[in-house]
Design a protein around this motif. Structure first.
Motif, PDB file in Angstrom:
ATOM      1  N   ASP A  80      -3.603  -7.659   2.356  1.00  0.00           N
ATOM      2  CA  ASP A  80      -4.445  -8.026   3.499  1.00  0.00           C
ATOM      3  C   ASP A  80      -4.329  -7.035   4.649  1.00  0.00           C
ATOM      4  O   ASP A  80      -5.334  -6.677   5.276  1.00  0.00           O
ATOM      5  CB  ASP A  80      -4.061  -9.432   3.993  1.00  0.00           C
ATOM      6  CG  ASP A  80      -4.368 -10.520   2.981  1.00  0.00           C
ATOM      7  OD1 ASP A  80      -5.073 -10.242   1.989  1.00  0.00           O
ATOM      8  OD2 ASP A  80      -3.902 -11.672   3.180  1.00  0.00           O
ATOM      9  N   ALA A  81      -3.112  -6.563   4.915  1.00  0.00           N
ATOM     10  CA  ALA A  81      -2.888  -5.750   6.116  1.00  0.00           C
ATOM     11  C   ALA A  81      -3.025  -4.255   5.879  1.00  0.00           C
ATOM     12  O   ALA A  81      -3.372  -3.519   6.813  1.00  0.00           O
ATOM     13  CB  ALA A  81      -1.501  -6.046   6.696  1.00  0.00           C
ATOM     14  N   HIS A  82      -2.770  -3.788   4.668  1.00  0.00           N
ATOM     15  CA  HIS A  82      -2.700  -2.344   4.445  1.00  0.00           C
ATOM     16  C   HIS A  82      -3.607  -1.829   3.321  1.00  0.00           C
ATOM     17  O   HIS A  82      -4.326  -0.843   3.520  1.00  0.00           O
ATOM     18  CB  HIS A  82      -1.249  -1.935   4.146  1.00  0.00           C
ATOM     19  CG  HIS A  82      -0.293  -2.299   5.225  1.00  0.00           C
ATOM     20  ND1 HIS A  82      -0.246  -1.653   6.435  1.00  0.00           N
ATOM     21  CD2 HIS A  82       0.651  -3.281   5.275  1.00  0.00           C
ATOM     22  CE1 HIS A  82       0.682  -2.204   7.201  1.00  0.00           C
ATOM     23  NE2 HIS A  82       1.250  -3.191   6.524  1.00  0.00           N
ATOM     24  N   LEU A  83      -3.564  -2.461   2.160  1.00  0.00           N
ATOM     25  CA  LEU A  83      -4.275  -1.900   1.005  1.00  0.00           C
ATOM     26  C   LEU A  83      -5.774  -2.159   1.063  1.00  0.00           C
ATOM     27  O   LEU A  83      -6.571  -1.238   0.846  1.00  0.00           O
ATOM     28  CB  LEU A  83      -3.670  -2.452  -0.290  1.00  0.00           C
ATOM     29  CG  LEU A  83      -2.197  -2.110  -0.510  1.00  0.00           C
ATOM     30  CD1 LEU A  83      -1.682  -2.768  -1.782  1.00  0.00           C
ATOM     31  CD2 LEU A  83      -1.991  -0.606  -0.577  1.00  0.00           C
ATOM     32  N   GLU A  89     -10.193   6.668  -8.886  1.00  0.00           N
ATOM     33  CA  GLU A  89      -9.089   7.552  -8.527  1.00  0.00           C
ATOM     34  C   GLU A  89      -8.994   7.724  -7.009  1.00  0.00           C
ATOM     35  O   GLU A  89      -7.899   7.833  -6.449  1.00  0.00           O
ATOM     36  CB  GLU A  89      -9.246   8.912  -9.209  1.00  0.00           C
ATOM     37  CG  GLU A  89      -8.990   8.897 -10.705  1.00  0.00           C
ATOM     38  CD  GLU A  89      -7.509   8.727 -11.069  1.00  0.00           C
ATOM     39  OE1 GLU A  89      -6.697   8.335 -10.206  1.00  0.00           O
ATOM     40  OE2 GLU A  89      -7.177   9.009 -12.236  1.00  0.00           O
ATOM     41  N   LEU A  90     -10.125   7.752  -6.334  1.00  0.00           N
ATOM     42  CA  LEU A  90     -10.116   7.831  -4.877  1.00  0.00           C
ATOM     43  C   LEU A  90      -9.551   6.548  -4.283  1.00  0.00           C
ATOM     44  O   LEU A  90      -8.775   6.584  -3.316  1.00  0.00           O
ATOM     45  CB  LEU A  90     -11.525   8.095  -4.348  1.00  0.00           C
ATOM     46  CG  LEU A  90     -11.668   8.241  -2.826  1.00  0.00           C
ATOM     47  CD1 LEU A  90     -10.793   9.378  -2.305  1.00  0.00           C
ATOM     48  CD2 LEU A  90     -13.124   8.462  -2.443  1.00  0.00           C
ATOM     49  N   VAL A  91      -9.918   5.410  -4.861  1.00  0.00           N
ATOM     50  CA  VAL A  91      -9.348   4.124  -4.434  1.00  0.00           C
ATOM     51  C   VAL A  91      -7.831   4.166  -4.570  1.00  0.00           C
ATOM     52  O   VAL A  91      -7.092   3.764  -3.667  1.00  0.00           O
ATOM     53  CB  VAL A  91      -9.940   2.965  -5.261  1.00  0.00           C
ATOM     54  CG1 VAL A  91      -9.188   1.668  -4.997  1.00  0.00           C
ATOM     55  CG2 VAL A  91     -11.426   2.784  -4.934  1.00  0.00           C
ATOM     56  N   ALA A  92      -7.351   4.665  -5.709  1.00  0.00           N
ATOM     57  CA  ALA A  92      -5.904   4.745  -5.943  1.00  0.00           C
ATOM     58  C   ALA A  92      -5.229   5.664  -4.933  1.00  0.00           C
ATOM     59  O   ALA A  92      -4.154   5.345  -4.397  1.00  0.00           O
ATOM     60  CB  ALA A  92      -5.640   5.238  -7.358  1.00  0.00           C
ATOM     61  N   ALA A  93      -5.849   6.811  -4.662  1.00  0.00           N
ATOM     62  CA  ALA A  93      -5.261   7.765  -3.722  1.00  0.00           C
ATOM     63  C   ALA A  93      -5.178   7.178  -2.322  1.00  0.00           C
ATOM     64  O   ALA A  93      -4.184   7.371  -1.607  1.00  0.00           O
ATOM     65  CB  ALA A  93      -6.090   9.054  -3.706  1.00  0.00           C
ATOM     66  N   ALA A 100       1.228   0.158 -11.687  1.00  0.00           N
ATOM     67  CA  ALA A 100       0.270   0.225 -10.569  1.00  0.00           C
ATOM     68  C   ALA A 100      -1.154   0.487 -11.017  1.00  0.00           C
ATOM     69  O   ALA A 100      -1.883   1.236 -10.383  1.00  0.00           O
ATOM     70  CB  ALA A 100       0.705   1.264  -9.536  1.00  0.00           C
ATOM     71  N   GLY A 101      -1.535  -0.139 -12.146  1.00  0.00           N
ATOM     72  CA  GLY A 101      -2.940  -0.070 -12.508  1.00  0.00           C
ATOM     73  C   GLY A 101      -3.207   0.378 -13.924  1.00  0.00           C
ATOM     74  O   GLY A 101      -2.334   0.902 -14.629  1.00  0.00           O
TER      75      GLY A 101
END
Length: 385
Positions: free
Chosen positions: A84-87, A100-104, A290-291
């Protein structure tokens, strides 16, 4: 001037842009106590992620934990807070066609938090695949298989109850491989328990063992030959995750094949295990890697080193299990099958149509995206208030 790698290109502000991400903690009771070396649970906790694109497509993802931040550093409370606060703020506005951009962006916003990131990434793939009308497996390279051999975990600690449970699974033709959780009792008690199980199930089932890091090297050296004599096919993470060199020393005197779990979160971890010759098999889990894409990267390093692949779980519901199955379906080799029995240990599931278990296998759900649909009534019923 060149564009920053974290700048949102203009063509991402389109119908595939991520517009909204929400997270909900749920607690679903289990049909019996699930006991590991360091904890036991009677309810399984998840964070369910719901994601909406500008075109209206929705995706779902799931992050699972066991008994709070004891299996890894993440708890459902921390997962939700960090989403909620960061990702979520870091990826709102990005296109789902740029995973990949989402992951970065998420890696720049927070270190580790692998389970939280995996849930968002799964929801991104689900929404994108639903938009395209294809299964997530197709976006990961396509399917090698549509079903996977699936085991059941015996984890009550009571051998009489476990024999009865295993007999019922065999009779229903649901599971014929059983993973026994050990380490909560003294080694002598665990060896006696395993002897009862091996005698009762001899010739009809395969046993593997998971010590969940409970042993030191001396205990493992003493117990592994006993497990070999009992016909145990595989031993998972007998030593603490930090002691990869110890795993290598055990493997240098082979008794039972060893599987790495908690010591392999990243591709770098996998490379170290491979370089030291510390495992015969690796357990693959979204909460660790992580995915979906990272899971396949870890698998690729293992394959390059000749290390076998096993589909691990953290008692996911049909949502998290479906995500794993889409990744596992595209692996060229999955010699050790998977353990995604999680939906069966829950008293209720979180989807409208749970996964199919037949003839000792679990089947990849059909349809676009993950192939499962969130049951919102059940989400409300089990949501933590």
């Amino acid at each position: 001037m060149p564009e920053s790698p974290f700048t949102v290109p203009a063509d991402l502000r389109n119908d595939l842009a991520i517009r909204e991400i929400s997270s909900t903690i749920v607690d679903v009771p289990t049909v019996r106590r699930h006991k590991l070396s360091s904890l036991s649970v009677t309810a399984q906790s998840y964070v369910i992620v719901e994601l909406r694109l500008a075109n209206g497509a929705q995706g779902i993802g799931e992050a699972a934990t066991l008994g709070g931040p004891r299996w890894s550093e993440e708890s459902v409370e921390a997962i939700k807070a960090n989403i909620d606060a960061h990702l979520a703020p870091a990826v709102i506005g990005l296109g789902a066609d740029r995973p990949e951009l989402v992951a970065a962006r998420m890696d720049a916003a927070a270190k580790r938090n692998n389970a939280a990131k995996a849930a968002i990434k799964t929801a991104v793939f689900d929404a994108l695949a639903r938009t395209l009308g294809v299964p997530v497996a197709l976006l990961l390279g396509g399917q090698m298989r549509d079903s996977i051999p699936v085991l059941w975990t015996l984890a009550s600690g009571d051998p009489a109850q476990e024999i009865e449970e295993a007999e019922a699974k065999l009779a229903a033709r649901l599971h014929e491989t059983f993973k026994v959780k050990i380490g909560a009792q003294p080694p002598e008690a665990d060896m006696a328990r395993l002897k009862r199980l091996s005698v009762a199930l001899a010739g009809r089932a395969r046993l593997i063992v998971d010590a969940n890091q409970a042993w030191d090297e001396t205990t493992a050296t003493r117990c592994l030959p006993v497990l070999a004599d009992l016909g145990v096919a595989l031993v998972e993470q007998p030593l603490p995750a930090w002691n990869v060199a110890g795993m290598a020393r055990l493997r240098a005197h082979p008794t039972v094949p060893l599987m790495a779990d908690e010591c392999v979160f990243t591709t770098h971890d996998m490379l170290q295990v491979a370089a030291l010759g510390a495992a015969d098999v690796v357990s693959l889990k979204l909460v660790k890697h992580a995915g979906l894409l990272n899971l396949k990267r870890v698998a690729a390093v293992a394959e390059a080193a000749g290390i076998g692949l096993y589909g691990g779980c953290l008692l996911e519901s049909s949502i998290g299990a479906a995500a794993h199955l889409h990744a596992f379906a595209g692996l060229r080799e999955l010699a050790w099958g998977c353990e995604h029995f999680g939906p069966q240990i829950l008293t209720d599931d979180l989807v409208t149509q749970p996964l199919r278990f037949e003839e000792f296998r679990v089947y990849l759900p059909a349809g676009p995206g993950l192939g499962v649909t969130l049951d919102r009534d059940k989400l409300r019923r089990y949501a933590r208030t």
